[in-house]
Design an enzyme around this catalytic site. Sequence first.
Site: not given
Length: 486
Positions: A158, A291
């Site tokens: 990511n 996250c």
Amino acid sequence: MDRVKNKSLLHKSSFINGTWVKGDGRTSFNVTNPANGAPLMSVENATEADVHLAIASAEKAFPSFRSLPAKSRAILLRKWYDLIIENIDDLALILSLEQGKPLAEARGEILYGASYVEWFSEEARRIYGDIIPAASSDKRILTLKQPIGVVAAITPWNFPSAMITRKVAPALAVGCTVIIKPSEETPLSALALAELAKQAGFPEGVLNVIVTKDAAMAGDIFCQSSVIRKLSFTGSTAVGKILMRKSADTVKKLSMELGGNAPFIVFDDADLDAAVKGAIASKYRNAGQTCVCANRIFVQEGVYDAFAEKLKIEVERLNVGSFDTKDVAIGPLINKAAIEKVTRIIADATGKGAKILLGGEPHALGHHFHQPTILTNVTRDMACFSEEIFGPVAPLYKFSSEEEVIKLANDTPYGLASYFYARDIGRIWRVSEALEYGMVGINEGIISSEAAPFGGVKESGNGREGSKYGTDDYLEIKYLCMGGLT
Ligand code: SIN
């Protein structure tokens, strides 16, 4: 990849001991563009022997690298930083192509990642020990901080660039040598960074990159190796737990930056426009794939409808598209599994009574694109309450009191990021102290910075990345007791 100007950044194989290791019957796999599935480049799988070679190379390089004056390591890091900035356009393009995030966001990530290299080039010279008053006058107590040794860094897709620099820069700053295992979805950014580290002049074996589709193979070797003294991982809590278990036999120092389930709380005294702006920044960054993305948005009942309406108006303005589309805000999700997860989470919520205020479907662009989505009437029995969504879905929960929302916010095994919007100063202190999270954004939706300690509590992991604390994870404190000083 034709659009990348500096072709020296494009590599197809692992970087070990200062060399691109290739050929010799290694198998290959394709790195693809998540916007359309088109293959970008075929890269070679590292073998078990390659992983062992990388460990041996890092071990060999360690004694001389740790002995360099701190200033020399600082200069190397600074050169690496300068080269990253010089190549920002190409690095952002490579990142967007393999990860899918909009080009402007990819540039932001390159700058963000580079900021860790710059920061730790400065911190390299500030690794101080102590002299501690001893209990008797014939003794002196001193502490030295020494590099822990060879470090393995396992990094996610990511943030293909920033999650590498955030681990590697502090490790190199204090004199550790490193082996990076980037995600197989996004290895090209890692290889480009390795090329620039080579150009910056890091000695052979100091920085190695292992590219493989067999993450478990590399992870197992790292965990079992007694040469690797430190393993730093960013990824899911499930994989983090496996790595922790497997590292037990070698009693490695671990840093784990794991999953989150961030609450984003809007109290009735909040500045609603600011809260909407913060929610969008936190929720839809990287198409919801961070996250620290707001995962559960709790809105106090008096402002629930007004907040939902304002949020809808602003989210409707977010353009979905490929990274180079004009004014694009939301790119594709990383793969088919990610789309399936988002679809399942939305279906679970609507099946249990949630209403779709906006979006709710895969996007007409097809492939891995999904509509930015807002759900209302959301309750804690739905999967979106307990699972990390990792997609552009904003579930809005209604709450009545401060006490109730603190309980809801903390009702999760995770403890990475949290956010709240309020004006009352007493409430700001109470809520900040009561949230069981490593990071709290107060009237702020973007909290990441090289100057701040990033990390979680509970099952979100341990260790801190960035800030003056960021080198601690790569250092051992040695205590020297000098006696007989009468
Ligand atoms: C992450 O999603 O793991 C990192 C997010 C950030 O650094 O802001």
